[in-house]
Design a protein around this motif. Structure first.
Motif, PDB file in Angstrom:
ATOM      1  N   PRO A 148      -0.309  11.837  -0.925  1.00 23.24           N
ATOM      2  CA  PRO A 148      -1.185  13.008  -0.812  1.00 23.24           C
ATOM      3  C   PRO A 148      -0.394  14.308  -0.689  1.00 23.24           C
ATOM      4  O   PRO A 148      -0.933  15.376  -0.957  1.00 23.24           O
ATOM      5  CB  PRO A 148      -1.999  12.726   0.446  1.00 23.24           C
ATOM      6  CG  PRO A 148      -1.225  11.726   1.206  1.00 23.24           C
ATOM      7  CD  PRO A 148      -0.419  10.946   0.225  1.00 23.24           C
ATOM      8  N   ARG A 167       7.918   5.063   1.037  1.00 23.10           N
ATOM      9  CA  ARG A 167       9.004   5.436   1.934  1.00 23.10           C
ATOM     10  C   ARG A 167       9.715   4.229   2.513  1.00 23.10           C
ATOM     11  O   ARG A 167      10.588   4.366   3.357  1.00 23.10           O
ATOM     12  CB  ARG A 167       8.486   6.335   3.054  1.00 23.10           C
ATOM     13  CG  ARG A 167       7.212   5.824   3.702  1.00 23.10           C
ATOM     14  CD  ARG A 167       6.869   6.655   4.924  1.00 23.10           C
ATOM     15  NE  ARG A 167       6.271   7.932   4.580  1.00 23.10           N
ATOM     16  CZ  ARG A 167       6.271   8.978   5.398  1.00 23.10           C
ATOM     17  NH1 ARG A 167       6.862   8.908   6.565  1.00 23.10           N
ATOM     18  NH2 ARG A 167       5.676  10.106   5.041  1.00 23.10           N
ATOM     19  N   TYR A 175       0.822  -1.217   0.000  1.00 28.91           N
ATOM     20  CA  TYR A 175       0.000   0.000   0.000  1.00 28.91           C
ATOM     21  C   TYR A 175       0.854   1.264   0.000  1.00 28.91           C
ATOM     22  O   TYR A 175       1.820   1.375   0.743  1.00 28.91           O
ATOM     23  CB  TYR A 175      -0.878   0.034   1.254  1.00 28.91           C
ATOM     24  CG  TYR A 175      -2.186  -0.738   1.161  1.00 28.91           C
ATOM     25  CD1 TYR A 175      -2.537  -1.433   0.018  1.00 28.91           C
ATOM     26  CD2 TYR A 175      -3.057  -0.754   2.240  1.00 28.91           C
ATOM     27  CE1 TYR A 175      -3.732  -2.138  -0.042  1.00 28.91           C
ATOM     28  CE2 TYR A 175      -4.257  -1.454   2.196  1.00 28.91           C
ATOM     29  CZ  TYR A 175      -4.586  -2.151   1.046  1.00 28.91           C
ATOM     30  OH  TYR A 175      -5.761  -2.845   0.986  1.00 28.91           O
ATOM     31  N   ALA A 176       0.448   2.226  -0.831  1.00 28.74           N
ATOM     32  CA  ALA A 176       1.010   3.572  -0.744  1.00 28.74           C
ATOM     33  C   ALA A 176       0.278   4.274   0.413  1.00 28.74           C
ATOM     34  O   ALA A 176      -0.865   3.923   0.694  1.00 28.74           O
ATOM     35  CB  ALA A 176       0.769   4.310  -2.050  1.00 28.74           C
ATOM     36  N   PRO A 177       0.883   5.234   1.081  1.00 26.61           N
ATOM     37  CA  PRO A 177       2.214   5.782   0.869  1.00 26.61           C
ATOM     38  C   PRO A 177       3.321   5.025   1.591  1.00 26.61           C
ATOM     39  O   PRO A 177       4.481   5.403   1.451  1.00 26.61           O
ATOM     40  CB  PRO A 177       2.104   7.202   1.450  1.00 26.61           C
ATOM     41  CG  PRO A 177       0.776   7.325   2.092  1.00 26.61           C
ATOM     42  CD  PRO A 177       0.081   6.033   2.026  1.00 26.61           C
ATOM     43  N   LEU A 178       3.002   3.978   2.341  1.00 27.60           N
ATOM     44  CA  LEU A 178       4.078   3.266   3.047  1.00 27.60           C
ATOM     45  C   LEU A 178       5.112   2.737   2.060  1.00 27.60           C
ATOM     46  O   LEU A 178       6.317   2.823   2.294  1.00 27.60           O
ATOM     47  CB  LEU A 178       3.487   2.119   3.880  1.00 27.60           C
ATOM     48  CG  LEU A 178       4.480   1.328   4.723  1.00 27.60           C
ATOM     49  CD1 LEU A 178       5.183   2.228   5.730  1.00 27.60           C
ATOM     50  CD2 LEU A 178       3.795   0.176   5.445  1.00 27.60           C
ATOM     51  N   ASN A 211      -3.434  10.290  -4.531  1.00 29.38           N
ATOM     52  CA  ASN A 211      -4.549   9.687  -3.807  1.00 29.38           C
ATOM     53  C   ASN A 211      -4.191   8.264  -3.371  1.00 29.38           C
ATOM     54  O   ASN A 211      -4.127   7.355  -4.190  1.00 29.38           O
ATOM     55  CB  ASN A 211      -5.765   9.663  -4.751  1.00 29.38           C
ATOM     56  CG  ASN A 211      -6.987   9.081  -4.075  1.00 29.38           C
ATOM     57  OD1 ASN A 211      -6.899   8.500  -2.978  1.00 29.38           O
ATOM     58  ND2 ASN A 211      -8.124   9.221  -4.717  1.00 29.38           N
ATOM     59  N   PRO A 212      -3.943   8.070  -2.070  1.00 24.05           N
ATOM     60  CA  PRO A 212      -3.508   6.740  -1.619  1.00 24.05           C
ATOM     61  C   PRO A 212      -4.576   5.665  -1.799  1.00 24.05           C
ATOM     62  O   PRO A 212      -4.247   4.485  -1.931  1.00 24.05           O
ATOM     63  CB  PRO A 212      -3.181   6.942  -0.133  1.00 24.05           C
ATOM     64  CG  PRO A 212      -3.817   8.216   0.261  1.00 24.05           C
ATOM     65  CD  PRO A 212      -3.975   9.045  -0.971  1.00 24.05           C
ATOM     66  N   ILE A 213      -5.860   6.066  -1.823  1.00 27.66           N
ATOM     67  CA  ILE A 213      -6.919   5.058  -1.965  1.00 27.66           C
ATOM     68  C   ILE A 213      -6.957   4.519  -3.399  1.00 27.66           C
ATOM     69  O   ILE A 213      -7.361   3.394  -3.641  1.00 27.66           O
ATOM     70  CB  ILE A 213      -8.280   5.664  -1.565  1.00 27.66           C
ATOM     71  CG1 ILE A 213      -8.164   6.334  -0.208  1.00 27.66           C
ATOM     72  CG2 ILE A 213      -9.379   4.608  -1.608  1.00 27.66           C
ATOM     73  CD1 ILE A 213      -8.812   5.653   0.929  1.00 27.66           C
TER      74      ILE A 213
END
Lengths: 357, 629
Positions: free
Chosen positions: B315, B231, B225-228, B320-322
């Protein structure tokens, strides 16, 4: 009986097995945590319905499989084939249509319950919840913006949580309250809870959020009216930022109520994921590139604003978020607006560090 | 030629060297350009031979490395030759002067060789993923961190997820490749070279994923999953790339299965006279062919956002992370059916043989596969019930999700009706088929409680989901896959496996799995979150966690027994009868192992595939030898 013998035996076995599974097996095996919210009432009723369905379906199929395996199995020496039965359209239609009703029934039940869980109720208290790697903080706009690292709730008072995140996805879950909602960076999500039982619980982050996801917990206390009022009064009368010393502010920023430095940096000398702050000021540190630096104001400022630039040997380069500069600026601007004082959060932290000897 | 020399010059070794060289060349090329432009390294840099390498160079290197693997292994040779106008005949049989077994170590176009390559790779990758699971399962047995760090734990469970998915996709490839042409009476797949490509491109993709563990690992789970993911350490980049490359394998092999089935069936084999497994393979291929692109897009967007800063999901820059979750699950939900449909097809295929009865409701089972494939496309957002999407979508996807139960129910009821009054015998393949039904049933009945949103609000991201998912995967794929391995082992090797070891494997694995599954579900109800490295003492989880860990160890050992059985039986067991299961299916009417081109004379379908108990009926008739014209 005759021709229906097998069906009658199977029907009896299915009923008995269903009851046995429900009360003797799945009952003890599937134990929900204590129910501590009004939302839990309708949700737990639905759980009960599902557990009945699980018991019945498991019994139905397994009884038929075991019964066939035991009663109809091939006898030794029998090389002949079984009865030549191709199918039965009436049966196929029945076991397609009956489940449709069951499914639609559960769907409507779920929909009605969900609507109830999502609908606003009068006199809700709003609490802003912020997730960050790896801590929670809670703000009470109706109580002079109390900022707290624990979620303190008033028993029987409906609350609406407005969740957001300052870095990655997190998910707010207190198992005793049953409901769950992700905190998403860049938007606000909501969750409604009415706690019904005084006591202590924990918020548990339920969405993988990196290194210390497992330990992203925050205490929850559900209090009676008098205790809650006393807590809120105490927090509202806490000294303003402008009245605190830099060292006091630094300690606050360090805590989970502030910027959650304590999530990684200890003050007792142990160093799990990041250097401890105990006696760190003025110390010489060896960096990953082999050079040595003295931990002074400049080094600390640089390490906060650009955490990847000078990593102490033995630690991971990527753990610390790079946006504390932005977070600090926002907080400083907010304090300047509400109290009219200019503070420098990094200076506060440096002052606090100097006290850790 | 010595054995060692054959192994050292095999396509695997050449490919791996090609991948390493390609990767270094790619990194060096981009780093040289960056150096000439005076750019400083960006992204999650990595220290390679003393220089800090930028992430974008790493990405470029990894892609060139995959091309390097394919070129050096010889997968692309024929296509390169076509480009310069050379004609290349399809080469069948071992290369001149090399033993037969060397075919399995090199690029070969025969569908049975490729199927076996898929199968062996799948089992090896399964063992790797299983070892990962055992390592972190032991860590979880007790509260407190015993022998792993958080980073190691997170990397291991993330790698376990994607490595097992790679293994299952390889296993699906093994079954469809080996079985579909045999079952429909074709001499090979429609596009043999593309078939080889589908397998071989999967190998460097697994290498990339495993290499990701060595360059920092990643802590995002297999969902990334973004945003994890944006980074996380450099390891996540190789995971994303490996996953993305694997998509090529899925799409190409799906095209092959669909075209082969559509155009190469034997005379008289109408769609409703195909062996039921072929229906499942086609339904699964339709999903692979149409859904894989979406996850490819999601992965490529993540790769690009990390490597060159395009802003899709974070974001901070307006992303949009979703959106990532929608794109990801639009593939990753249907792909679950890519895993289970072939597995369920094996169950439907084996039940009639071991009950000596026709498959009950053939058409209903066949169409329910298509039904599952269709409904499977309409339910992806149930993975996002707590993600923060619009409330109206929660109602919508709750209903679509619940409807998956209908075609799945049709399969269960039809299986049970097939068993009813059947003259069941309990050889190992049948045991695993029955085990599969029981385990898939656990997966099935634990599903609707996740489908209704109110109960999902409690269970989402809890161990209930872990239990449900593993039961679905084991019941829907692993158990049927093992049943298939035992069942077709005599077809593949010409020898019979050891029945006693097969039974031992079953009687260890099924109880082990039941304990593990129900244990995980029980933990989830009680409030255990998934993907956590540690939990506090005093929550009442300890005893269950110890049980689950012990069950996992039993399952692990039982799989090793199977591997031992297959290796030792291939050398020592007696020759198997041509049709040891008295099956009507065409592949059992020819010698084992099957000849190079399967059927020396074409056959004609003259009956229904599963008419057991009907006197004087056969499914196929070998055509008389052509009459001299």
């Amino acid at each position: 009986m005759g021709k229906y013998k097998h069906f009658i035996i199977v029907a009896v076995l299915v009923v008995l097995t269903t009851l046995g599974l429900k009360f003797l097996v799945f009952g003890p095996m599937f134990q929900l945590p204590v129910q501590a919210s009004e939302q839990g009432v309708s949700i737990d009723t639905m759980f009960e319905g599902h557990f009945w369905m699980i018991s019945f379906l498991f019994a139905l199929i397994m009884v038929l499989v075991f019964y066939s395996a035991v009663v109809f199995r091939r006898k030794p020496g029998d090389e002949t084939d079984g009865p030549h039965v191709h199918g039965n359209t009436a049966l196929e239609i029945i076991w397609t249509v009956v489940p449709v009703f069951a499914v639609v029934g559960f769907g409507i039940w779920g929909g009605v319950t969900l609507k109830q869980l999502l609908s606003p109720v009068p006199d809700e208290m709003t609490i802003k919840v912020t997730g960050r790697q790896w801590a929670w903080s809670f703000q009470y706009p109706e109580y002079e913006d109390i900022n707290s690292a624990e979620l303190v709730l008033l028993k029987d008072q409906p609350v609406v949580l407005e969740l957001s995140s300052s870095d990655v996805l997190h998910s707010f879950w207190v198992p005793e309250f049953r409901v769950k909602q992700d905190a998403v960076p860049g938007r606000t999500t909501t969750l409604r809870i009415t706690p019904t039982m005084a006591g202590e619980y924990k918020v548990r982050c339920a969405e993988i959020c990196g290194f210390d996801h497992a330990n992203m917990l925050a205490p929850v206390r559900v209090l009676e009216q008098a205790e809650f009022t006393a807590w809120a009064d105490e927090r509202m009368n806490a000294p303003k930022f402008g009245e605190m010393t830099p060292e006091e502010r630094g300690a606050l920023w360090y805590s989970n109520e502030g910027f959650a430095c304590e999530g990684c940096h200890t003050i007792d000398g142990t160093a799990a994921t990041a250097p401890s702050w105990l006696s760190v000021y003025g110390r010489s540190e060896q960096l990953t590139d082999g050079t040595t630096v003295t931990v002074d104001d400049a080094y600390i400022r640089q390490s906060i604003l650009d955490p990847q630039s000078q990593i102490v040997a033995g630690f991971e380069a990527v753990q610390m978020p790079a946006d504390f500069g932005d977070q600090f600026s926002a907080k400083q601007a907010e304090i300047a607006a509400t109290e009219g004082v200019e503070i420098d959060i990094i200076n506060d932290i440096i002052a606090y560090m100097q006290t850790l000897k | 030629m010595g054995k060692l020399r054959i192994i050292l010059t095999s396509a695997y070794v050449r490919g791996l060297i090609g991948q390493l060289v390609g990767t270094l060349l790619g990194i060096g090329f981009l780093e040289a350009i960056r150096g000439a432009m005076g750019l400083s390294p960006t992204g999650a840099t990595f220290n390679l031979f003393g220089t800090e390498v930028a992430e974008s160079s790493f990405v470029f290197g990894a892609i060139i490395g995959v091309i390097g693997f394919l070129s050096a292994a010889g997968v692309l040779t024929d296509w390169f030759k076509w480009m310069i106008g050379l004609k290349t005949p399809l080469n069948h049989g071992a290369p001149a002067g090399k033993p037969e077994w060397s075919r399995y170590l090199n690029v070969d176009v025969n569908h049975k060789v490729i199927g076996i390559q898929y199968g062996i790779t799948s089992i090896l990758v399964l063992l790797v993923g299983g070892i990962f699971a055992i390592i972190f399962r032991i860590e979880l047995a007790q509260p407190g961190m015993q022998w792993l760090t958080n980073d190691q734990y997170n990397t291991l469970f993330s790698a376990h997820g994607i490595v097992m998915i790679a293994s299952i996709l390889l296993g699906v490839g093994a079954m469809t490749n080996y079985l579909v042409p045999l079952m429909i009476g074709a001499s090979d797949m429609a596009f043999p070279r593309l078939n080889a490509f589908s397998y071989w491109v999967g190998v460097p993709s697994v290498v990339l994923i495993l290499a990701g563990m060595a360059v920092g690992g990643w802590d995002t789970g297999w969902v990334g999953y973004a945003p994890l993911s944006l980074r996380a350490p450099l390891g996540v980049q190789l995971f994303l790339l490996g996953f993305w490359i694997n998509g090529f394998s899925s799409i190409a092999s799906a095209i092959n299965v669909i075209v082969t089935t559509a155009t190469m069936r034997a005379k008289g084999m109408t769609w409703f006279r195909m062996p039921i497994f072929v229906w499942a393979a086609v339904a699964a291929s339709l999903i692979q062919f149409t859904a894989t692109q979406t996850v490819g897009v999601a992965l490529m967007m993540s790769i690009a956002e990390r490597a060159i800063g395009l802003n899709f999901f974070s974001p901070v820059g307006g992303g949009n992370p979703i959106l990532y979750q929608h794109l990801f699950w639009f593939y990753s939900h249907p792909v679950v059916y890519v895993f289970v449909l072939p597995g369920l097809g094996v169950i439907s295929e084996l039940l009639p043989v071991f009950t000596r009865k026709p498959l009950f409701g053939y058409k209903w089972i066949a169409l329910s596969s298509l039904g599952i494939a269709l409904v499977g496309f309409l339910v992806w957002a149930h993975h996002m019930f707590t993600a923060g999407m619009a409330d109206s979508l929660r109602y919508l996807f709750m209903f679509t999700t619940m409807f998956v139960a209908i075609p799945t129910g049709v399969k269960f009821f039809s299986w049970v009706a097939t068993l009813w009054e059947g003259k069941m015998s309990f050889e190992t393949p049948m045991l695993f088929t029955l085990g599969a039904i029981s385990v898939f049933l656990i997966g099935g009945i634990s599903g609707p409680i996740l489908g209704t949103v109110p109960t999902d609000l409690h269970l989402h991201d809890s161990y209930w989901v872990v239990g449900h998912f593993h039961a679905t995967m084991f019941g829907g794929f692993i158990f049927p896959f093992f049943a298939a391995l035992y069942y077709w082992y005599p077809k593949i090797t010409g020898r019979m496996y050891k029945e006693s070891l097969g039974r031992l494997h079953f009687w260890l694995m099924v109880p082990g799995f039941w304990v593990m599954s129900f244990g995980q579900m029980s933990l989830g109800i009680a409030g255990m979150r998934r993907r956590i490295a540690d939990y506090e003492a005093g929550l009442g989880f300890e005893a269950t966690h110890i049980l689950v860990t012990m069950a996992a160890l039993v399952i692990g050992w039982s799989v090793l027994i199977m591997v031992y059985n297959f290796i030792s039986s291939a050398r020592t067991q007696e020759k198997a009868a041509t049709n040891p299961w008295r099956s009507r299916s065409p592949e059992w009417q020819i010698p084992s192992p099957a000849p190079e081109f399967n059927y020396d004379v074409p056959f004609e379908v003259v009956g229904d595939p599963y008419d057991y108990g009907l006197d004087e009926s056969t499914y196929i008739q070998m055509a008389p030898a052509p009459a001299g014209d």
